[in-house]
Scaffold this motif. Structure first.
Motif, PDB file in Angstrom:
ATOM      1  N   ARG A 137       1.430   2.085  28.827  1.00  7.54           N
ATOM      2  CA  ARG A 137       1.761   0.779  28.646  1.00  7.54           C
ATOM      3  C   ARG A 137       2.743   0.743  27.562  1.00  7.54           C
ATOM      4  O   ARG A 137       3.765  -0.135  27.771  1.00  7.54           O
ATOM      5  N   LEU A 138       2.434   1.193  26.450  1.00  5.19           N
ATOM      6  CA  LEU A 138       3.465   0.939  25.306  1.00  5.19           C
ATOM      7  C   LEU A 138       4.831   1.633  25.755  1.00  5.19           C
ATOM      8  O   LEU A 138       5.851   0.972  25.463  1.00  5.19           O
ATOM      9  N   LEU A 139       4.867   2.758  26.171  1.00  7.73           N
ATOM     10  CA  LEU A 139       5.980   3.357  26.337  1.00  7.73           C
ATOM     11  C   LEU A 139       6.889   2.731  27.660  1.00  7.73           C
ATOM     12  O   LEU A 139       8.007   2.550  27.438  1.00  7.73           O
ATOM     13  N   GLU A 140       5.916   1.987  28.578  1.00  6.96           N
ATOM     14  CA  GLU A 140       6.593   1.194  29.567  1.00  6.96           C
ATOM     15  C   GLU A 140       7.482   0.104  28.795  1.00  6.96           C
ATOM     16  O   GLU A 140       8.397  -0.415  29.287  1.00  6.96           O
ATOM     17  N   GLN A 141       6.690  -0.598  28.171  1.00  5.80           N
ATOM     18  CA  GLN A 141       7.215  -1.917  27.478  1.00  5.80           C
ATOM     19  C   GLN A 141       8.466  -1.553  26.510  1.00  5.80           C
ATOM     20  O   GLN A 141       9.389  -2.223  26.557  1.00  5.80           O
TER      21      GLN A 141
END
Length: 171
Positions: A137-141
């Motif tokens: 999720r962090l990488l996508e954001q």
């Protein structure tokens, strides 16, 4: 693979393909990426308004469940972020508003990350699927924020000097 990433990648590639065929609106990867992000945002924003009876995609209730309990009015926040995503998508497709829209969307992605972190850490399912872990999720954001930076500031954060100022510096 994540549906939103597929939508972003496929639509960006399709727009760039149109650019290669001569459609000037999609002449660069940057322009195509802005339109690809707009297409992806139409998809993600729709989940903010989908009634619970629809089970194929995330629903409004799924989005409300992602809101950390410390935040007031979770239903209103979900509707508001959906509207902001739609406005951002519209802003990205017009060159005159693209920079402002991209900057505002980058800020929105930062502000929405606590909901993503809460959903990951509390294993909140989305459309019946298991919760996505925190690191993806962090990488996508970060990808979305970086993409908006690339769209908003094509030449970097440093502004080009005005022609008169550049001429005065050479003299």
């Amino acid at each position: 693979m994540n549906v939103t990433l597929i939508a972003l990648g496929a639509s960006t590639a399709a727009f760039r393909g149109l650019g290669a065929l001569g459609v000037r609106r999609f002449a660069t990867w940057r322009d195509s990426a802005a339109h690809g992000m707009a297409a992806m945002l139409l998809l993600t924003a729709s989940a903010h308004f989908v009634p619970p009876s629809v089970t194929v995609m995330p629903t409004h209730a799924d989005m409300v469940a992602m809101v950390p309990p410390q935040l007031p009015y979770p239903e209103l926040l979900v509707y508001a972020t959906g509207v902001l995503e739609l406005a951002g998508a519209a802003g990205l497709v017009w060159p005159r508003t693209r920079r402002s829209a991209a900057a505002c969307l980058a800020l929105l992605f930062v502000l929405m990350f606590p909901a993503n972190a809460y959903a990951a850490l509390n294993e909140v399912p989305l459309a019946g699927d298991p919760a996505t872990p925190l690191v993806p999720r962090l990488l996508e954001q970060l990808l979305y924020i970086g993409l908006m930076g690339w769209v908003a500031w094509p030449r970097g954060l440093a502004a080009k000097p005005a022609p008169k100022a550049a001429a005065a510096e050479r003299a």
